[in-house]
Motif scaffolding. Structure first.
Motif, mmCIF file in Angstrom:
data_model
loop_
_atom_site.group_PDB
_atom_site.id
_atom_site.type_symbol
_atom_site.label_atom_id
_atom_site.label_comp_id
_atom_site.label_asym_id
_atom_site.label_seq_id
_atom_site.Cartn_x
_atom_site.Cartn_y
_atom_site.Cartn_z
ATOM 1 N N GLU A 124 0.934 -1.214 0.005
ATOM 2 C CA GLU A 124 0.213 0.040 -0.037
ATOM 3 C C GLU A 124 0.802 1.377 0.270
ATOM 4 O O GLU A 124 0.320 2.505 -0.074
ATOM 5 C CB GLU A 124 -0.969 0.034 1.153
ATOM 6 C CG GLU A 124 -0.276 0.273 2.479
ATOM 7 C CD GLU A 124 0.474 -1.016 3.084
ATOM 8 O OE1 GLU A 124 0.977 -0.845 4.271
ATOM 9 O OE2 GLU A 124 0.655 -1.957 2.413
ATOM 10 N N GLY A 125 2.013 1.160 -0.012
ATOM 11 C CA GLY A 125 2.993 2.376 0.172
ATOM 12 C C GLY A 125 3.479 2.786 -1.186
ATOM 13 O O GLY A 125 4.095 3.723 -1.308
ATOM 14 N N TRP A 126 3.522 2.087 -2.331
ATOM 15 C CA TRP A 126 3.625 2.244 -3.723
ATOM 16 C C TRP A 126 5.054 2.475 -4.032
ATOM 17 O O TRP A 126 5.465 3.206 -4.857
ATOM 18 C CB TRP A 126 2.706 3.401 -4.023
ATOM 19 C CG TRP A 126 1.279 3.205 -3.582
ATOM 20 C CD1 TRP A 126 0.502 4.240 -2.920
ATOM 21 C CD2 TRP A 126 0.426 2.501 -4.077
ATOM 22 N NE1 TRP A 126 -0.739 3.611 -3.096
ATOM 23 C CE2 TRP A 126 -0.875 2.589 -3.475
ATOM 24 C CE3 TRP A 126 0.534 0.954 -4.717
ATOM 25 C CZ2 TRP A 126 -1.901 1.863 -3.744
ATOM 26 C CZ3 TRP A 126 -0.535 0.209 -4.790
ATOM 27 C CH2 TRP A 126 -1.792 0.603 -4.483
ATOM 28 N N GLU A 127 6.046 1.987 -3.235
ATOM 29 C CA GLU A 127 7.364 2.260 -3.555
ATOM 30 C C GLU A 127 7.762 1.104 -4.435
ATOM 31 O O GLU A 127 7.216 0.175 -4.680
ATOM 32 C CB GLU A 127 8.228 1.940 -2.296
ATOM 33 C CG GLU A 127 8.213 2.958 -1.179
ATOM 34 C CD GLU A 127 9.111 2.449 0.218
ATOM 35 O OE1 GLU A 127 10.388 2.499 -0.351
ATOM 36 O OE2 GLU A 127 8.537 2.117 1.036
ATOM 37 N N TYR A 128 8.820 1.684 -5.634
ATOM 38 C CA TYR A 128 9.023 0.969 -6.665
ATOM 39 C C TYR A 128 9.952 -0.162 -6.606
ATOM 40 O O TYR A 128 11.001 0.053 -5.701
ATOM 41 C CB TYR A 128 9.457 2.031 -7.979
ATOM 42 C CG TYR A 128 8.485 2.707 -8.232
ATOM 43 C CD1 TYR A 128 7.699 2.326 -9.503
ATOM 44 C CD2 TYR A 128 7.980 4.020 -7.849
ATOM 45 C CE1 TYR A 128 6.901 3.195 -10.004
ATOM 46 C CE2 TYR A 128 7.319 4.828 -8.290
ATOM 47 C CZ TYR A 128 6.335 4.265 -9.593
ATOM 48 O OH TYR A 128 5.593 5.403 -10.089
ATOM 49 N N ILE A 129 10.106 -1.078 -7.398
ATOM 50 C CA ILE A 129 11.151 -2.123 -7.586
ATOM 51 C C ILE A 129 12.051 -1.613 -8.781
ATOM 52 O O ILE A 129 11.558 -2.181 -9.802
ATOM 53 C CB ILE A 129 10.912 -3.347 -7.492
ATOM 54 C CG1 ILE A 129 9.862 -3.991 -6.301
ATOM 55 C CG2 ILE A 129 11.848 -4.451 -7.890
ATOM 56 C CD1 ILE A 129 9.418 -5.308 -6.398
ATOM 57 N N LEU A 130 13.353 -0.956 -8.405
ATOM 58 C CA LEU A 130 13.960 -0.448 -9.644
ATOM 59 C C LEU A 130 15.549 -0.981 -9.806
ATOM 60 O O LEU A 130 16.261 -0.719 -10.575
ATOM 61 C CB LEU A 130 13.931 1.090 -9.550
ATOM 62 C CG LEU A 130 12.733 1.915 -9.543
ATOM 63 C CD1 LEU A 130 13.139 3.261 -9.365
ATOM 64 C CD2 LEU A 130 12.244 1.610 -11.085
ATOM 65 N N SER A 131 15.603 -1.861 -8.617
ATOM 66 C CA SER A 131 17.051 -2.199 -8.478
ATOM 67 C C SER A 131 17.164 -3.548 -7.783
ATOM 68 O O SER A 131 16.152 -4.243 -7.147
ATOM 69 C CB SER A 131 18.202 -1.363 -7.829
ATOM 70 O OG SER A 131 17.542 -1.090 -6.499
ATOM 71 N N ARG A 132 18.380 -4.083 -7.656
ATOM 72 C CA ARG A 132 18.533 -5.488 -6.689
ATOM 73 C C ARG A 132 17.889 -5.291 -5.342
ATOM 74 O O ARG A 132 17.265 -6.114 -4.781
ATOM 75 C CB ARG A 132 19.845 -6.211 -7.055
ATOM 76 C CG ARG A 132 20.102 -6.566 -8.240
ATOM 77 C CD ARG A 132 21.445 -7.327 -8.652
ATOM 78 N NE ARG A 132 21.966 -7.873 -9.869
ATOM 79 C CZ ARG A 132 22.949 -8.502 -10.130
ATOM 80 N NH1 ARG A 132 23.944 -8.527 -9.137
ATOM 81 N NH2 ARG A 132 23.001 -9.179 -11.261
ATOM 82 N N SER A 133 18.286 -4.104 -4.779
ATOM 83 C CA SER A 133 18.277 -4.026 -3.549
ATOM 84 C C SER A 133 16.684 -4.037 -3.132
ATOM 85 O O SER A 133 16.481 -4.696 -2.259
ATOM 86 C CB SER A 133 18.826 -2.492 -2.812
ATOM 87 O OG SER A 133 18.341 -1.607 -3.812
ATOM 88 N N GLU A 134 15.826 -3.210 -3.986
ATOM 89 C CA GLU A 134 14.507 -3.309 -3.521
ATOM 90 C C GLU A 134 13.997 -4.738 -4.041
ATOM 91 O O GLU A 134 13.060 -5.228 -3.254
ATOM 92 C CB GLU A 134 13.815 -2.419 -4.754
ATOM 93 C CG GLU A 134 13.791 -0.887 -4.034
ATOM 94 C CD GLU A 134 14.857 -0.222 -5.160
ATOM 95 O OE1 GLU A 134 15.283 0.945 -4.829
ATOM 96 O OE2 GLU A 134 15.537 -1.049 -5.938
ATOM 97 N N ALA A 135 14.602 -5.349 -4.767
ATOM 98 C CA ALA A 135 14.040 -6.526 -5.428
ATOM 99 C C ALA A 135 14.167 -7.970 -4.239
ATOM 100 O O ALA A 135 13.306 -8.512 -3.828
ATOM 101 C CB ALA A 135 14.773 -7.257 -6.655
ATOM 102 N N VAL A 136 15.371 -7.690 -3.507
ATOM 103 C CA VAL A 136 15.764 -8.568 -2.348
ATOM 104 C C VAL A 136 14.757 -8.246 -1.308
ATOM 105 O O VAL A 136 14.206 -8.861 -0.485
ATOM 106 C CB VAL A 136 17.198 -8.239 -1.997
ATOM 107 C CG1 VAL A 136 17.534 -8.999 -0.680
ATOM 108 C CG2 VAL A 136 18.267 -8.886 -2.965
#
Length: 247
Positions: A124-136
């Motif tokens: 619900e916070g809508w932060e993006y997955i733009l790199s490996r760090s967010e993917a992890v």
């Protein structure tokens, strides 16, 4: 089961129809619709009603940030063109459409698969997955072996080994990728209605959970007609022009 994954339709009827037709031709047994059904495009009512019909037939659907913005008029995190589109869309939708969008969950699970619009750690916070760090961070937030997300308008695939090693790559359309369950996987199918990777063709993907394969697809559609509708509706010109270049 073959599960077709479609996300970020953004009121683009022509792209959505093209992806649904291709999913049917490829033998999809079920659909997973990952949010942002409205915003930017000129056919929000048609798209919402189509999604309602598909959900009634068994499709999975989750809420996107543009869906929420239209329902709640929560536009503070959107750029000016997006805010204008949200207001136009809200005025164009019937109360029943808004009620449906407002009823959608932020996340859904089916077996060992998780479906979200933005990410698994705070859907619900809508932060993006733009790199490996967010993917992890997203994969570590769930026990599900396969996570499917939208929000990012470019196709991508990440995987995490049992030792915590992360890898990613850009998938090749039409080529099945093995996604075995001994690893965790995070797939971003790309946008159906507004691709932003330099290719105007609509994006969707097919997950075969019996073979543990994932295939990304691109579908050309009549984006000139979609752009003309946006212009005729009085929506920002940039929302039409970007469809020609896929940016």
């Amino acid at each position: 089961m073959k599960l077709a994954l479609i996300t970020d339709i953004h009121a683009n009827r022509e792209a959505f129809e093209a992806c649904l037709e291709q999913a049917h031709l490829h033998g999809a047994d079920r659909l997973a619709l990952l949010g942002d059904f409205v915003g930017y495009g000129a056919d929000p009512g048609w798209v919402v009603e189509r999604v309602q019909d598909l959900v009634a037939q068994g499709a999975i659907a989750v809420r996107g940030n543009h869906d929420e913005a239209v329902v709640k008029m929560a536009t503070s995190n959107l750029v000016e063109d997006a805010r204008r589109a949200v207001q136009w869309t809200r005025d164009a939708l019937a109360p029943g459409h808004l009620a449906f969008l407002g009823s959608l969950p932020y996340r859904n699970e089916l077996g060992s698969s998780l479906f979200v619009h933005a990410n698994a750690w705070a859907p619900e916070g809508w932060e993006y997955i733009l790199s490996r760090s967010e993917a992890v961070r997203s994969m570590m937030a769930t026990d599900c072996r396969h996570t499917f997300a939208g929000h990012v308008h470019q196709p991508a695939l990440y995987h995490l080994s049992s030792t915590g090693k992360i890898a990613d790559f850009t998938p090749v359309p039409g080529v099945a990728v093995p996604v075995p369950a001994h690893r965790q996987w995070l797939a971003l199918p790309g946008s159906c209605g507004q691709p932003r990777d330099g290719n105007p063709a609509a994006c969707w993907a097919m997950f075969d959970d019996s073979r543990h394969t994932l295939t990304f697809h691109r579908v050309p559609y009549h984006h000139e007609a979609t752009a003309a509708k946006i212009m005729a509706a009085g929506l920002p010109r940039q929302l039409a022009e970007r469809l020609h270049e896929g940016t």
